[in-house]
Design an enzyme around this catalytic site. Sequence first.
Site, PDB file in Angstrom:
ATOM      1  N   ASP A  56      25.166  34.713   1.721  1.00  0.00           N
ATOM      2  CA  ASP A  56      24.612  35.779   2.550  1.00  0.00           C
ATOM      3  C   ASP A  56      24.488  35.335   4.010  1.00  0.00           C
ATOM      4  O   ASP A  56      23.437  35.440   4.619  1.00  0.00           O
ATOM      5  CB  ASP A  56      23.255  36.229   1.995  1.00  0.00           C
ATOM      6  CG  ASP A  56      22.855  37.607   2.516  1.00  0.00           C
ATOM      7  OD1 ASP A  56      23.737  38.318   3.061  1.00  0.00           O
ATOM      8  OD2 ASP A  56      21.673  37.969   2.406  1.00  0.00           O
ATOM      9  N   VAL A  74      10.728  41.351   6.485  1.00  0.00           N
ATOM     10  CA  VAL A  74      10.704  41.860   5.129  1.00  0.00           C
ATOM     11  C   VAL A  74      12.083  41.618   4.544  1.00  0.00           C
ATOM     12  O   VAL A  74      13.089  41.926   5.176  1.00  0.00           O
ATOM     13  CB  VAL A  74      10.408  43.368   5.094  1.00  0.00           C
ATOM     14  CG1 VAL A  74      10.325  43.871   3.663  1.00  0.00           C
ATOM     15  CG2 VAL A  74       9.116  43.676   5.837  1.00  0.00           C
ATOM     16  N   ILE A 108       6.335  38.848   9.798  1.00  0.00           N
ATOM     17  CA  ILE A 108       7.444  38.668  10.731  1.00  0.00           C
ATOM     18  C   ILE A 108       8.769  39.105  10.135  1.00  0.00           C
ATOM     19  O   ILE A 108       9.813  38.972  10.757  1.00  0.00           O
ATOM     20  CB  ILE A 108       7.551  37.195  11.208  1.00  0.00           C
ATOM     21  CG1 ILE A 108       7.531  36.243  10.010  1.00  0.00           C
ATOM     22  CG2 ILE A 108       6.450  36.858  12.190  1.00  0.00           C
ATOM     23  CD1 ILE A 108       7.784  34.784  10.386  1.00  0.00           C
ATOM     24  N   LYS A 143       6.930  33.205   2.673  1.00  0.00           N
ATOM     25  CA  LYS A 143       7.690  34.282   2.052  1.00  0.00           C
ATOM     26  C   LYS A 143       7.046  34.576   0.709  1.00  0.00           C
ATOM     27  O   LYS A 143       7.025  33.723  -0.171  1.00  0.00           O
ATOM     28  CB  LYS A 143       9.117  33.766   1.847  1.00  0.00           C
ATOM     29  CG  LYS A 143      10.192  34.776   1.906  1.00  0.00           C
ATOM     30  CD  LYS A 143      11.506  34.027   2.036  1.00  0.00           C
ATOM     31  CE  LYS A 143      12.646  34.770   1.415  1.00  0.00           C
ATOM     32  NZ  LYS A 143      13.865  33.950   1.398  1.00  0.00           N
ATOM     33  N   GLY A 179      14.531  41.093   0.677  1.00  0.00           N
ATOM     34  CA  GLY A 179      14.655  41.548  -0.693  1.00  0.00           C
ATOM     35  C   GLY A 179      13.584  40.923  -1.567  1.00  0.00           C
ATOM     36  O   GLY A 179      13.087  41.534  -2.519  1.00  0.00           O
ATOM     37  N   PHE A 180      13.191  39.734  -1.217  1.00  0.00           N
ATOM     38  CA  PHE A 180      12.247  38.988  -2.017  1.00  0.00           C
ATOM     39  C   PHE A 180      10.818  39.460  -1.795  1.00  0.00           C
ATOM     40  O   PHE A 180       9.990  39.438  -2.691  1.00  0.00           O
ATOM     41  CB  PHE A 180      12.387  37.512  -1.642  1.00  0.00           C
ATOM     42  CG  PHE A 180      11.530  36.572  -2.411  1.00  0.00           C
ATOM     43  CD1 PHE A 180      11.923  36.140  -3.668  1.00  0.00           C
ATOM     44  CD2 PHE A 180      10.347  36.092  -1.879  1.00  0.00           C
ATOM     45  CE1 PHE A 180      11.135  35.255  -4.384  1.00  0.00           C
ATOM     46  CE2 PHE A 180       9.568  35.211  -2.595  1.00  0.00           C
ATOM     47  CZ  PHE A 180       9.957  34.785  -3.846  1.00  0.00           C
ATOM     48  N   GLY A 181      10.528  39.898  -0.585  1.00  0.00           N
ATOM     49  CA  GLY A 181       9.173  40.344  -0.267  1.00  0.00           C
ATOM     50  C   GLY A 181       8.884  40.154   1.209  1.00  0.00           C
ATOM     51  O   GLY A 181       9.788  40.029   2.023  1.00  0.00           O
ATOM     52  N   MET A 182       7.587  40.131   1.538  1.00  0.00           N
ATOM     53  CA  MET A 182       7.170  40.023   2.939  1.00  0.00           C
ATOM     54  C   MET A 182       7.261  38.572   3.432  1.00  0.00           C
ATOM     55  O   MET A 182       7.057  37.639   2.673  1.00  0.00           O
ATOM     56  CB  MET A 182       5.702  40.435   3.077  1.00  0.00           C
ATOM     57  CG  MET A 182       5.428  41.837   2.647  1.00  0.00           C
ATOM     58  SD  MET A 182       6.037  42.962   3.871  1.00  0.00           S
ATOM     59  CE  MET A 182       5.378  44.502   3.253  1.00  0.00           C
ATOM     60  N   VAL A 183       7.513  38.431   4.708  1.00  0.00           N
ATOM     61  CA  VAL A 183       7.464  37.107   5.330  1.00  0.00           C
ATOM     62  C   VAL A 183       6.351  37.111   6.378  1.00  0.00           C
ATOM     63  O   VAL A 183       6.312  37.973   7.243  1.00  0.00           O
ATOM     64  CB  VAL A 183       8.799  36.746   6.008  1.00  0.00           C
ATOM     65  CG1 VAL A 183       8.770  35.305   6.491  1.00  0.00           C
ATOM     66  CG2 VAL A 183       9.967  36.962   5.055  1.00  0.00           C
TER      67      VAL A 183
END
Length: 825
Positions: free
Chosen positions: A614, A498, A496, A518, A500-504
């Site tokens: 952010d 993407v 659902i 996440k 900076g940390f990775g995929m969600v």
Amino acid sequence: MAFHINLSLTLLFFFSTLHSLFAAFTPTDNYLLNCGSNTNATFFSIRSFLGDSSHQGSTFLSTDRSIPLSDANPSPDSPELYHTARIFPSGSSSSYKLSVTSKQQHTHFLRLHFAPFKSPGFDLLSAKFHVLVNGFSVMNSFSTDSIVVKEFTLRINDPVLEISFVPSKSSGFGFVNAIEVFSAPNDYIIDQGTKLVIPNSVKSFSNLSSQVLETVHRINIGGLRLTPFNDTLWRTWFVDDEYLLLKGAAKRAVTTDPPNYQRGGASREIAPDNVYMTAQEMNRDHQELQARFNISWGFPVGSKPVLHLVRLHFCDIVSTSLNQLYFNVFINDYLAFRDVDLSGLTFHVLASPLYIDFVAESDHSGMLRISVGPSDLSNPSRANALLNGVEIMRIMNPVSSKVGSRKKHVIWIVVGSVLGSLVFLCLLVLCGLCLCRRNAKTKNSESTWTPLRRFRGSSISRTTEGTVSSNGYQTLRISFAEIQSGTNNFDKSLIIGVGGFGMVFKGSLKDNTKVAVKRGVPGSRQGLPEFLSEITILSKIRHRHLVSLVGYCEEQSEMILVYEYMDKGPLKSHLYGSTNRPLSWKQRLKVCIGAARGLHYLHTGSSQGIIHRDIKSTNILLDDDYEAKVADFGLSRSGPCIDETHVSTGVKGSFGYLDPEYFRRQQLTDKSDVYSFGVVLFEVLCARPAVDPLLVREQVNLAEWAIEWQKKGMLDQVIDPNIADQVKPCSLKKFAETAEKCCADYGVDRPTMGDVLWNLEHVLQLQESGPLDKPEETYGDATGSGTSRQGPSSGSNTYRDNGDGSSGIINSSQVFSQLMTNAGR
Ligand SMILES: *[C@@H]1O[C@H](CO)[C@@H](O)[C@H](O)[C@H]1NC(C)=O
Ligand SMILES: *[C@@H]1O[C@H](CO)[C@@H](O)[C@H](O)[C@H]1NC(C)=O
Ligand SMILES: *[C@@H]1O[C@H](CO)[C@@H](O)[C@H](O)[C@H]1NC(C)=O
Ligand SMILES: *[C@@H]1O[C@H](CO)[C@@H](O)[C@H](O)[C@H]1NC(C)=O
């Protein structure tokens, strides 16, 4: 020298065995009773427990109205000692009476073994009883269905130690399987040098030796489980794995060299060699971890505030020479010992064992937290911290449970009272015994599982309360297997988002809770500092308008964060650029108010304050009911009091939302969030991105462009056509002024989030009850020039959000709300 643990286990075992063999401790008093039996039994093949029904043993029983009981069907794995028990029926005044050396300052160990079994006539699992020692109640309404060993240390001033078992009314009897009473080494508990850790200061705590202590945890940090066989005082030391809050922050250190015991430091009786030969140190293997961080453990201690003796064991087995290691010790987030310098404290002998006693009060979180982290004195290139062992003992004091709100009086109360009842947990489950161990394990995991579920339930379905009390990371841990199955093994169709940390991923947990998962790029430890930061921050914060962390997983080099699932997704997708029906003006206002509330709580809810860093419309998420929650604390850093190196680690906000002052001063403050929030307000109003590079130059940046129109007094020309006919001029005016002030060039000119929140609530009131036109005459301007209806001037910080979604608690705002409500009727 530190070695990896796998390399040195064999040697370690060899050395430690050698050492404990020729350093046996001989207690003056030493009673080991095998209750309900007429034969001797050995335990861990080292000590012989005398049958209390034998000729010699029966002399310790004061009357014979107790009943010896044998397990007719003992499990082959359970030790012989646990095959019999002595039953104390109600009405019996039978007790054990042991004569002891009652010299002043003479501390004794008392261990009671409970291993319930079912036997015709008596089901020990149903027993419920109190245990008294010389009239002092050490255990209240105790019952157990698994093996429990309770350990107490107490000073005995009488020549006789009497132990009695008094059944509760609901139960017909009490029981015990084995008893150990033996003298502790001299100076095992001493009155000098104990530090009382209380908020903002450390005082000394006196008269520790006159307290009755109940052992709650005894942990060999970074090492193996130690059995009574490995310990001069026949203690069991458990491993720290399950208490370590973030495994990635710590690294095991092991040495094969026996510790250099020094006079004045710890002795082999304080803790065995094995404890000092292993430790956890900071894991600096990853580049990203140049940042300073703590290693933290959380130990469950029960949620009633009670004083605990926290004995920490140290031995510098990681430095190559003296004066390399300086670290700080925190207990329950309070600084307990600044700049620990083991070289200095141990008379300049490397790898010399030392222990430090602290007294700390547990809090309602039910978790006692211990952290070690590098001190400012350390050389940044080798900043490190370590811990070798932890013992936590509950100070059994009837009044200490009431001191929660009156911390100043802690010392007074503690010294002033000695006797009374207590609340207790059964925590020392002896695991040395294979079958029983397995049973115990299943039970343990079940019992920690239930609160986790309950906790999750409450955090998701009704996170109405803002609390800064840590529920502990412990309860937040989720197994990789559960996440894997809950996301269909990270099915691509469930992605659902993407970041900076990775995929969600969208997923669900065993209990069918919908969650957002996440997942950091597997294998790479990139982003570990963000990961640590996010867990640390989120696990402490619960607020209706902040996205809750449901759990995390740190297994098999995976870094996974699990959040509550927000059905309606990001705010942005309800404004423009998607097929969703655009939100109404009132819905938008409610969303802005919710987000402001969350952000305000973030800034002021904890002692330090947290800057989000952010804020943008994709980080404000909507739930089923379009309630807004602020998400993504990955870039968060604690507030203004952190060191500069942290804050200036590169520009991390999102383009178009970033505080212009940040570029000038390289400094982020909570007013940077206010700026970004102002941009979000304009975005909500105009329904266009914060930055749109496809537009002509003066329109690219939303904030600049909107403020231009606002200055011309023509903002109504550029608002989202979908809502243009819904917005009352008076609410638009107030809203635009608020947004403009948020986007002021200088932080000092921007309102606080509290002010923003108040102003937005005002906007909503105006929208609901204001006239359809002519806002000027009715409602003054937003610069605080002065009607009684105006919010507090920016900079005043009186607005407090109690996190329950109701209005602020401060008088003026209440008066204000009432005025408005009445005006509306
Ligand atoms: C049991 O142990 C006691 C000492 O603890 C000893 O005196 C006695 O002889 C032993 N009895 C047997 C039957 O081994
Ligand atoms: C410590 O306790 C003893 C009695 O147990 C008492 O006489 C003494 O005054 C206490 N000391 C302090 C500092 O309270
Ligand atoms: C502790 O004692 C057990 C026997 O109960 C032994 O198997 C184990 O190796 C010992 N551990 C250490 C670290 O000495
Ligand atoms: C370590 O933990 C303490 C207490 O929670 C905190 O005050 C401190 O800032 C932490 N230090 C670092 C370097 O994170």
